[in-house]
Scaffold this motif. Structure first.
Motif, PDB file in Angstrom:
ATOM      1  N   HIS A   1       0.836  -1.193   0.000  1.00  0.00           N
ATOM      2  CA  HIS A   1       0.000   0.000   0.000  1.00  0.00           C
ATOM      3  C   HIS A   1       0.876   1.251   0.000  1.00  0.00           C
TER       4      HIS A   1
ATOM      5  N   LEU B   1      -1.226  -0.852  -5.319  1.00  0.00           N
ATOM      6  CA  LEU B   1      -2.537  -0.937  -4.691  1.00  0.00           C
ATOM      7  C   LEU B   1      -3.276  -2.237  -4.978  1.00  0.00           C
TER       8      LEU B   1
ATOM      9  N   GLN C   1      -4.410  -4.642  -2.044  1.00  0.00           N
ATOM     10  CA  GLN C   1      -5.813  -5.044  -1.908  1.00  0.00           C
ATOM     11  C   GLN C   1      -5.929  -6.557  -1.754  1.00  0.00           C
TER      12      GLN C   1
ATOM     13  N   LEU D   1      -8.138   2.268   0.979  1.00  0.00           N
ATOM     14  CA  LEU D   1      -7.527   2.070  -0.329  1.00  0.00           C
ATOM     15  C   LEU D   1      -8.584   2.234  -1.420  1.00  0.00           C
TER      16      LEU D   1
END
Length: 88
Positions: free
Chosen positions: A19, A24, A28, A51
């Motif tokens: 992150h 990303l 995730q 996020l």
């Protein structure tokens, strides 16, 4: 310590690392793995929803908050506050 406990914490640290590095999609995936292993670990829900929120995926972010609220009703007040920030 229990191996399962160590595993979700290790995964969470990896999620935070990715992150922070701006990776990303990978972050995730790791947050989701943490939630699968420990559904009551609220920091993973929070980070995942943040996020998603910062990427403009407000409905998905709200769904993450709701899933956590369903699992831990005692957290309701905090997560209602977080949901209110999504819709400002």
């Amino acid at each position: 310590m229990n191996g399962a406990v160590d595993e979700y914490k290790r995964l969470y640290k990896l999620a935070l690392f990715f992150h922070q590095q701006g990776q990303l999609e990978t972050a995730q995936q790791y947050y989701q793995r943490v939630i699968e292993q420990n559904p009551s670990f609220h920091p993973a829900y929070y980070q995942l929803s943040e996020l998603l929120r910062t990427q403009g995926h407000l409905e998905e972010a709200a769904n993450v908050y709701w899933k956590y609220i369903e699992k831990t009703p005692e957290s309701l007040r905090f997560y209602y506050l977080q949901l209110s920030f999504l819709y400002k």
